[in-house]
Structures are given as structure tokens and as C-alpha cells.
Design an enzyme around this catalytic site. Structure first.
Site, short mmCIF file in Angstrom:
data_model
loop_
_atom_site.label_atom_id
_atom_site.label_comp_id
_atom_site.label_asym_id
_atom_site.label_seq_id
_atom_site.Cartn_x
_atom_site.Cartn_y
_atom_site.Cartn_z
N HIS A 18 12.02 -10.81 25.27
CA HIS A 18 11.91 -9.35 25.39
C HIS A 18 13.28 -8.68 25.54
O HIS A 18 13.47 -7.57 25.04
CB HIS A 18 10.97 -9.00 26.56
CG HIS A 18 9.55 -9.44 26.28
ND1 HIS A 18 8.65 -9.76 27.26
CD2 HIS A 18 8.91 -9.62 25.10
CE1 HIS A 18 7.50 -10.13 26.69
NE2 HIS A 18 7.63 -10.05 25.39
N HIS A 41 1.65 -11.15 16.36
CA HIS A 41 0.89 -11.82 17.42
C HIS A 41 1.18 -11.07 18.72
O HIS A 41 2.12 -11.41 19.44
CB HIS A 41 1.33 -13.28 17.57
CG HIS A 41 1.08 -14.12 16.35
ND1 HIS A 41 1.81 -14.00 15.20
CD2 HIS A 41 0.17 -15.11 16.12
CE1 HIS A 41 1.37 -14.87 14.30
NE2 HIS A 41 0.36 -15.56 14.84
N SER A 100 5.56 -7.46 24.66
CA SER A 100 6.41 -6.89 23.61
C SER A 100 5.86 -5.60 23.01
O SER A 100 6.66 -4.69 22.73
CB SER A 100 6.66 -7.93 22.51
OG SER A 100 5.50 -8.67 22.23
N GLU A 118 -3.40 -8.29 16.68
CA GLU A 118 -3.88 -9.29 17.64
C GLU A 118 -5.26 -9.74 17.20
O GLU A 118 -6.14 -8.93 16.94
CB GLU A 118 -3.91 -8.68 19.06
CG GLU A 118 -4.63 -9.49 20.11
CD GLU A 118 -4.14 -10.94 20.29
OE1 GLU A 118 -2.93 -11.16 20.44
OE2 GLU A 118 -5.00 -11.85 20.24
N GLY A 144 -2.51 -11.53 12.14
CA GLY A 144 -1.18 -10.94 11.94
C GLY A 144 -0.56 -11.28 10.60
O GLY A 144 0.23 -10.50 10.06
N ASP A 164 5.30 -14.13 16.82
CA ASP A 164 5.28 -14.81 18.13
C ASP A 164 3.97 -15.58 18.30
O ASP A 164 3.14 -15.23 19.14
CB ASP A 164 5.46 -13.73 19.23
CG ASP A 164 5.57 -14.34 20.61
OD1 ASP A 164 5.89 -15.53 20.72
OD2 ASP A 164 5.34 -13.59 21.59
C1 LIG Z 1 2.48 -15.63 22.55
S1 LIG Z 1 1.16 -14.53 22.57
C2 LIG Z 1 1.88 -12.99 22.19
C3 LIG Z 1 2.76 -12.40 23.25
C4 LIG Z 1 3.41 -11.11 22.87
N1 LIG Z 1 4.07 -11.19 21.58
C5 LIG Z 1 4.42 -10.70 23.91
O1 LIG Z 1 5.59 -11.11 23.83
O2 LIG Z 1 4.05 -9.95 24.83
C6 LIG Z 1 0.33 -14.92 21.08
C7 LIG Z 1 -0.89 -14.05 20.78
O3 LIG Z 1 -1.24 -14.24 19.42
C8 LIG Z 1 -2.63 -14.13 19.29
N2 LIG Z 1 -2.94 -14.76 18.00
C9 LIG Z 1 -3.12 -16.07 17.71
N3 LIG Z 1 -3.26 -16.23 16.36
C10 LIG Z 1 -3.16 -15.01 15.80
C11 LIG Z 1 -3.18 -14.52 14.46
N4 LIG Z 1 -3.35 -15.35 13.42
N5 LIG Z 1 -3.04 -13.20 14.26
C12 LIG Z 1 -2.87 -12.35 15.30
N6 LIG Z 1 -2.83 -12.75 16.60
C13 LIG Z 1 -2.96 -14.06 16.84
C14 LIG Z 1 -3.15 -14.83 20.52
O4 LIG Z 1 -4.47 -14.38 20.80
C15 LIG Z 1 -2.12 -14.39 21.58
O5 LIG Z 1 -2.56 -13.23 22.24
#
Ligand SMILES: C[S@@+](CC[C@H](N)C(=O)[O-])C[C@H]1O[C@@H](n2cnc3c(N)ncnc32)[C@H](O)[C@@H]1O
Length: 283
Positions: A18, A41, A100, A118, A144, A164
Site C-alpha cells: 500500500h 483483485h 487498496s 472482486e 478481475g 493482487d
Molecule cells: C489479496 S486479496 C486483495 C487485497 C486488496 N488488493 C488489498 O490490497 O486491499 C485478493 C482478493 O481477490 C479476490 N479474488 C480471487 N480471485 C479473483 C478473481 N479471479 N477476480 C477478482 N477477484 C478475485 C479474493 O476474493 C480476495 O478478496
């Protein structure tokens, strides 16, 4: 999918990601022209560090907890702490950790806009609530990687893309995210892309980074921060960001604040930090 980001919210890797994200946004904002912030993500945007979901902020104590105790003397680190304070005020949760999407939303100017994807419905609904007060950031409950195809190229012809993934299956996520970078660049060659990756074992990571270095058609650097020996069996040893098309001088700036951030997060004894070019170094 079993992954819930809540367990990890505010840990050292989140803080590293971040602070870097806000540095990237600030660098893009040196130009007046607006840009698209696109996140593949996104997670839920806000995390209650008192909740059972976050294990009462257990991981955050060794992340944002340590950084707040140390304070940030470098402007880039203070900017992150100030953004987090603003996010907390805005949501009336003094102990929340902002993900983020919220940190980015706080930073966008009138000419910028953001789209966050998401895939998990409950997380996405929480994200919609968290972003409700930030009109420049939109939330999409979709995969995503499909979001990338739908949003790029943007009319602004400038974009910052954060990828991410959860890394439940590390090699699958690394491969998929690597392919996604290629697709982003095919649609918008000047896109700035930041891909977060876990440092668990260099035996898996090094070959992937070498492949990326070979394949990438654009300048790319990695910024890493690790708090355990890089092959320790503790789970997550460190946090890495592969940054493609980094803004001018970002590497020099990161060299100034990343060691301070690392020291605050405990990366000094058995850990470390590095910023290094892996492809098409810029001068
Ligand atoms: C590491 S976390 C994200 C944290 C966020 N980027 C942050 O820094 O605050 C990963 C997220 O991706 C979501 N996710 C997993 N596969 C995904 C996809 N194919 N498309 C979108 N979201 C996805 C999960 O549900 C999870 O909430």
C-alpha cells in the site's frame, strides 16, 4: 475459494504494497492528465482489526502496528499513514485497516477514476459499502481478469493496474498474473502495472521472475521487502512487487524510503529490502 484477505489485512505485506501503491499514484499525478486506476483483485476495502475475521488484528500488529509505533519520517511513508488516518475518519472506525481500493479512492483527483473488481459476492458487497462515499471509484463484482479486457484500453490512454491475486495455488496465480500483464500491455503499451507476489521460496520465485524478465516487452523492476530468511518455512517470508513501466525516478525514490519502511517492519535482522531492474532498465 477459501481465501479471505481479512486474516492478513494490515500485515507487513499489505503495508509494503500500500505504501508502494500510493507512491505510484503520486508519481502518475505529476502529470495533469487523468488516468484509470484498475484493480483486478480488490478485497473488501475495509477491515475491522477488532473482529474475529482478522483474528483481532494478529497479523496487523506486525505490520501497520509496527509502522505506527515507529512513525514515518520519509514523506512517502507519512503520506500512507495520513491516508490511513483519513480512511479511518471517513468510515468512523478508528481501528479499521483500509485496503487498496479505499486508499486509492482517497487519492484520486477529479480527472482520475477507478474500477475495482472482486469475485466473491460477500466481499464485493462489503467493498461496495466501503466505496460508497468515494464517487470516483466504482466496484464490479466480476473476475478481475475479465475486468481487464473490459476496461482496457481506457479513453484516458493512461492507466495504473494493480494485480493482487490470493495465491492459494502460487504457481497458477503467478502464471495467470504474468499472462495478464502481457494482455494489459497489448491493449495499452504504456500502462503502469503493479503485480504483488509472495516471497515464500526463491526456488519457485526465481525461475518465474527470470521468465518474466525474458518475456516483458517493457521496462520492469522489482521491489521486495522480506522479514524472515527467504527460504524459511514460516509461510510468508516477504512481499514483492513487480512494477512494469514504472514512472520516471520511482526506483530512485523507492531506494530512499524502502529501507526505512523495512526497518520499521522488522526487515533488518533476518530480512532485507531491494529495488532492482529486471527488464529494460531506464536511465
Ligand atoms: C489479496 S486479496 C486483495 C487485497 C486488496 N488488493 C488489498 O490490497 O486491499 C485478493 C482478493 O481477490 C479476490 N479474488 C480471487 N480471485 C479473483 C478473481 N479471479 N477476480 C477478482 N477477484 C478475485 C479474493 O476474493 C480476495 O478478496
Amino acid at each position: 475459494m477459501k481465501y479471505r484477505h481479512s486474516f492478513h489485512a494490515g500485515n507487513f505485506a499489505d503495508v509494503h504494497k500500500h505504501v508502494t501503491l500510493l507512491a505510484l499514484i503520486a508519481a502518475l499525478q505529476r502529470k495533469e492528465k487523468g488516468f484509470l486506476y484498475l484493480e483486478t483483485h480488490a478485497g473488501r476495502g475495509l477491515y475491522d482489526l477488532h473482529s474475529a475475521d482478522t483474528h483481532q488484528g494478529a497479523e496487523a500488529r506486525l505490520g501497520i502496528g509496527l509502522l505506527q509505533a515507529a512513525g514515518g519520517s520519509h514523506p512517502q511513508i507519512s503520506a500512507f499513514l495520513e491516508a490511513l488516518a483519513r480512511a479511518r475518519t471517513n468510515c468512523h472506525e478508528p481501528d479499521a485497516y483500509a485496503g487498496s481500493p479505499v486508499l486509492a479512492a482517497l487519492s484520486l483527483r477529479a480527472q482520475d477514476r477507478g474500477v475495482c473488481c472482486e469475485i466473491q459476492a460477500a466481499e464485493c458487497r462489503a467493498l461496495e459499502r466501503a466505496l460508497n462515499i468515494y464517487p470516483r471509484m466504482r466496484c464490479e463484482c466480476i473476475d478481475g481478469y475479465q475486468g481487464l479486457a473490459a476496461q482496457l484500453p481506457p479513453p484516458e490512454r493512461r492507466a495504473l493496474v494493480l494485480i493482487d491475486p490470493p495465491y492459494e495455488e502460487q504457481s497458477d496465480d503467478l502464471a495467470r498474473a504474468g499472462d495478464a500483464i502481457g494482455k494489459v500491455l497489448a491493449r495499452l503499451a504504456n500502462a503502469v502495472v503493479a503485480l504483488w507476489y509472495p516471497i515464500k521460496d526463491d526456488r519457485d520465485l526465481a525461475p518465474w521472475l527470470a521468465r518474466m524478465a525474458e518475456q516483458l516487452p517493457a521496462p520492469a523492476l522489482v521491489a521486495e521487502l522480506w522479514v524472515h530468511p527467504r527460504d524459511a518455512r514460516v509461510g510468508l517470508n516477504g512481499s514483492g512487487l513487480l512494477i512494469v513501466n514504472p514512472p520516471y525516478q520511482l526506483d530512485v525514490e523507492m531506494q530512499e524510503w524502502l529501507p526505512e519502511l523495512g526497518a520499521a517492519l522488522g526487515a533488518t535482522r533476518q530480512g532485507g529490502t531491494t529495488v532492482r531492474w529486471i527488464a529494460h532498465e531506464q536511465h
